[in-house]
Motif scaffolding. Sequence first.
Motif, PDB file in Angstrom:
ATOM      1  N   LEU A   9       1.484   7.550   2.846  1.00  0.00           N
ATOM      2  CA  LEU A   9       2.509   8.547   3.137  1.00  0.00           C
ATOM      3  C   LEU A   9       2.531   8.905   4.618  1.00  0.00           C
ATOM      4  O   LEU A   9       3.595   9.145   5.199  1.00  0.00           O
ATOM      5  CB  LEU A   9       2.269   9.799   2.299  1.00  0.00           C
ATOM      6  N   ALA A  10       1.344   8.950   5.232  1.00  0.00           N
ATOM      7  CA  ALA A  10       1.249   9.282   6.655  1.00  0.00           C
ATOM      8  C   ALA A  10       1.442   8.068   7.550  1.00  0.00           C
ATOM      9  O   ALA A  10       1.400   8.183   8.778  1.00  0.00           O
ATOM     10  CB  ALA A  10      -0.115   9.916   6.944  1.00  0.00           C
ATOM     11  N   ASP A  11       1.635   6.896   6.918  1.00  0.00           N
ATOM     12  CA  ASP A  11       1.837   5.643   7.654  1.00  0.00           C
ATOM     13  C   ASP A  11       0.690   5.384   8.636  1.00  0.00           C
ATOM     14  O   ASP A  11       0.894   5.043   9.802  1.00  0.00           O
ATOM     15  CB  ASP A  11       3.174   5.688   8.402  1.00  0.00           C
ATOM     16  N   CYS A  12      -0.539   5.563   8.154  1.00  0.00           N
ATOM     17  CA  CYS A  12      -1.730   5.383   8.990  1.00  0.00           C
ATOM     18  C   CYS A  12      -2.420   4.047   8.752  1.00  0.00           C
ATOM     19  O   CYS A  12      -3.451   3.770   9.376  1.00  0.00           O
ATOM     20  CB  CYS A  12      -2.731   6.507   8.730  1.00  0.00           C
ATOM     21  N   PHE A  25      -7.552  -4.280   3.116  1.00  0.00           N
ATOM     22  CA  PHE A  25      -8.068  -2.941   2.849  1.00  0.00           C
ATOM     23  C   PHE A  25      -7.861  -2.566   1.381  1.00  0.00           C
ATOM     24  O   PHE A  25      -8.789  -2.099   0.695  1.00  0.00           O
ATOM     25  CB  PHE A  25      -7.359  -1.934   3.765  1.00  0.00           C
ATOM     26  N   HIS A  26      -6.651  -2.781   0.876  1.00  0.00           N
ATOM     27  CA  HIS A  26      -6.354  -2.460  -0.527  1.00  0.00           C
ATOM     28  C   HIS A  26      -7.133  -3.373  -1.477  1.00  0.00           C
ATOM     29  O   HIS A  26      -7.567  -2.928  -2.548  1.00  0.00           O
ATOM     30  CB  HIS A  26      -4.855  -2.602  -0.790  1.00  0.00           C
ATOM     31  N   LEU A  27      -7.297  -4.633  -1.093  1.00  0.00           N
ATOM     32  CA  LEU A  27      -8.044  -5.565  -1.935  1.00  0.00           C
ATOM     33  C   LEU A  27      -9.496  -5.129  -2.073  1.00  0.00           C
ATOM     34  O   LEU A  27     -10.065  -5.153  -3.179  1.00  0.00           O
ATOM     35  CB  LEU A  27      -7.966  -6.977  -1.342  1.00  0.00           C
ATOM     36  N   VAL A  28     -10.109  -4.725  -0.969  1.00  0.00           N
ATOM     37  CA  VAL A  28     -11.508  -4.283  -1.001  1.00  0.00           C
ATOM     38  C   VAL A  28     -11.659  -3.026  -1.872  1.00  0.00           C
ATOM     39  O   VAL A  28     -12.572  -2.940  -2.703  1.00  0.00           O
ATOM     40  CB  VAL A  28     -12.016  -4.008   0.429  1.00  0.00           C
ATOM     41  N   ALA A  69      -4.817  -9.315  -4.433  1.00  0.00           N
ATOM     42  CA  ALA A  69      -5.380 -10.656  -4.224  1.00  0.00           C
ATOM     43  C   ALA A  69      -4.254 -11.653  -3.942  1.00  0.00           C
ATOM     44  O   ALA A  69      -4.390 -12.530  -3.077  1.00  0.00           O
ATOM     45  CB  ALA A  69      -6.176 -11.083  -5.457  1.00  0.00           C
ATOM     46  N   ARG A  70      -3.166 -11.487  -4.658  1.00  0.00           N
ATOM     47  CA  ARG A  70      -2.008 -12.364  -4.422  1.00  0.00           C
ATOM     48  C   ARG A  70      -1.410 -12.117  -3.042  1.00  0.00           C
ATOM     49  O   ARG A  70      -1.044 -13.057  -2.336  1.00  0.00           O
ATOM     50  CB  ARG A  70      -0.968 -12.115  -5.507  1.00  0.00           C
ATOM     51  N   GLN A  71      -1.347 -10.833  -2.643  1.00  0.00           N
ATOM     52  CA  GLN A  71      -0.795 -10.509  -1.325  1.00  0.00           C
ATOM     53  C   GLN A  71      -1.646 -11.114  -0.207  1.00  0.00           C
ATOM     54  O   GLN A  71      -1.110 -11.679   0.762  1.00  0.00           O
ATOM     55  CB  GLN A  71      -0.721  -8.994  -1.148  1.00  0.00           C
ATOM     56  N   VAL A  72      -2.965 -11.015  -0.342  1.00  0.00           N
ATOM     57  CA  VAL A  72      -3.864 -11.590   0.666  1.00  0.00           C
ATOM     58  C   VAL A  72      -3.752 -13.103   0.673  1.00  0.00           C
ATOM     59  O   VAL A  72      -3.739 -13.740   1.737  1.00  0.00           O
ATOM     60  CB  VAL A  72      -5.319 -11.152   0.388  1.00  0.00           C
ATOM     61  N   SER A  73      -3.657 -13.694  -0.513  1.00  0.00           N
ATOM     62  CA  SER A  73      -3.540 -15.151  -0.611  1.00  0.00           C
ATOM     63  C   SER A  73      -2.261 -15.648   0.040  1.00  0.00           C
ATOM     64  O   SER A  73      -2.265 -16.621   0.797  1.00  0.00           O
ATOM     65  CB  SER A  73      -3.579 -15.570  -2.082  1.00  0.00           C
ATOM     66  N   VAL A  74      -1.158 -14.976  -0.234  1.00  0.00           N
ATOM     67  CA  VAL A  74       0.123 -15.362   0.372  1.00  0.00           C
ATOM     68  C   VAL A  74       0.072 -15.188   1.877  1.00  0.00           C
ATOM     69  O   VAL A  74       0.542 -16.028   2.644  1.00  0.00           O
ATOM     70  CB  VAL A  74       1.272 -14.527  -0.233  1.00  0.00           C
ATOM     71  N   GLY A  75      -0.554 -14.099   2.323  1.00  0.00           N
ATOM     72  CA  GLY A  75      -0.673 -13.856   3.760  1.00  0.00           C
ATOM     73  C   GLY A  75      -1.504 -14.913   4.449  1.00  0.00           C
ATOM     74  O   GLY A  75      -1.205 -15.341   5.562  1.00  0.00           O
ATOM     75  N   SER A 133      -6.417  -5.639   8.056  1.00  0.00           N
ATOM     76  CA  SER A 133      -5.042  -5.632   7.563  1.00  0.00           C
ATOM     77  C   SER A 133      -4.927  -4.750   6.328  1.00  0.00           C
ATOM     78  O   SER A 133      -5.894  -4.518   5.601  1.00  0.00           O
ATOM     79  CB  SER A 133      -4.597  -7.056   7.236  1.00  0.00           C
ATOM     80  N   SER A 134      -3.724  -4.280   6.080  1.00  0.00           N
ATOM     81  CA  SER A 134      -3.479  -3.383   4.950  1.00  0.00           C
ATOM     82  C   SER A 134      -3.807  -4.047   3.621  1.00  0.00           C
ATOM     83  O   SER A 134      -4.411  -3.436   2.738  1.00  0.00           O
ATOM     84  CB  SER A 134      -2.007  -2.937   4.965  1.00  0.00           C
TER      85      SER A 134
END
Length: 312
Positions: free
Chosen positions: A208-211, A222-225, A298-304, A218-219
């Motif tokens: 929400l704070a776009d931090c 971070f979310h994957l971990v 995991a899919r987002q990181v893989s695609v990236g 990478s975002s």
Amino acid sequence: MPGSNLGSSATTTRILVKVTCMTILLSTSVAISLVGSLDSWTVPTSNWSFVILCFCFVLTFIILIIESLALQYCFSFSWGDFLLCHACYLALFCLFVSIIYPTTYVQFLFYSPSWDHAIAATVFCFISTMAYATEAIWILGWPQTGDFTGYIGSLPFLLKMLETLVACVILPFISNPSLYMDHPLLVSCVAVHSICFFLGIVTILLNLADCENRLPISSSVFHLVLSLLSVLLYIGALVLWPLYQFDQKFGGQPERLRDVSCQHRLTNYLCIWDQRLAVAILTAINLLIYVADLVYWARQVSVGTEDQPGDS
């Protein structure tokens, strides 16, 4: 002309939001008074219902003041996202109270003035739910004037909202210390629910704070971990909780009929065995949501990774 229509529509929406906030303040204040007037402080779910209603009232009151004084422009984060997040979450919280409060407390009351007060509190809580849902619908129809970043309504947000909501449903049950204080591993299960809930709230606030762009990684990573950590913690809780609660070898109670608290039907709360089972089921449900979250990231990181140019 289009710009004036857009501004007029935005003004109308803000007025409707203020009217909804006042309706919510009225309904939650009545529900708080009714719940507080009942002699139910020994019932954990009733206490949590009271706390949730107070939280809804205070937060909505603060938002109404900010909207009335036009202070939302002083914040660096997306106010539209915050309002929509607030409406969605509190609608679910009030819906949770509207369901849990009557099923864990009201149904055990005899017909009396207390029963009437409890039913009335449930009705006003449901009115608050509908008001929050209406507010969310109005905000979703808000003209696109830069108030939204796109995070609210996305799949990651919906998953995170479900994770934290299920954790909030678990919290009233684990607020009874007699469920876990006899064994340190059960205390660790309670810690798992608290830690994962805290991480989920922090993640939402960062978005929400776009931090997220300020993080050293990478975002997606971070979310994957965070998702992987939460899945591992929940797997441990899902194994330990039923093992020490229902397996007789580890001091658990495998049969409901053997639980003394379940033998007295006229008690005004869910018996201990039922509370243990509720936590086990909700833990399994939340684990499935966390697994879905993990698969997504995991899919987002893989695609990236695949999009990165190969080494020469």
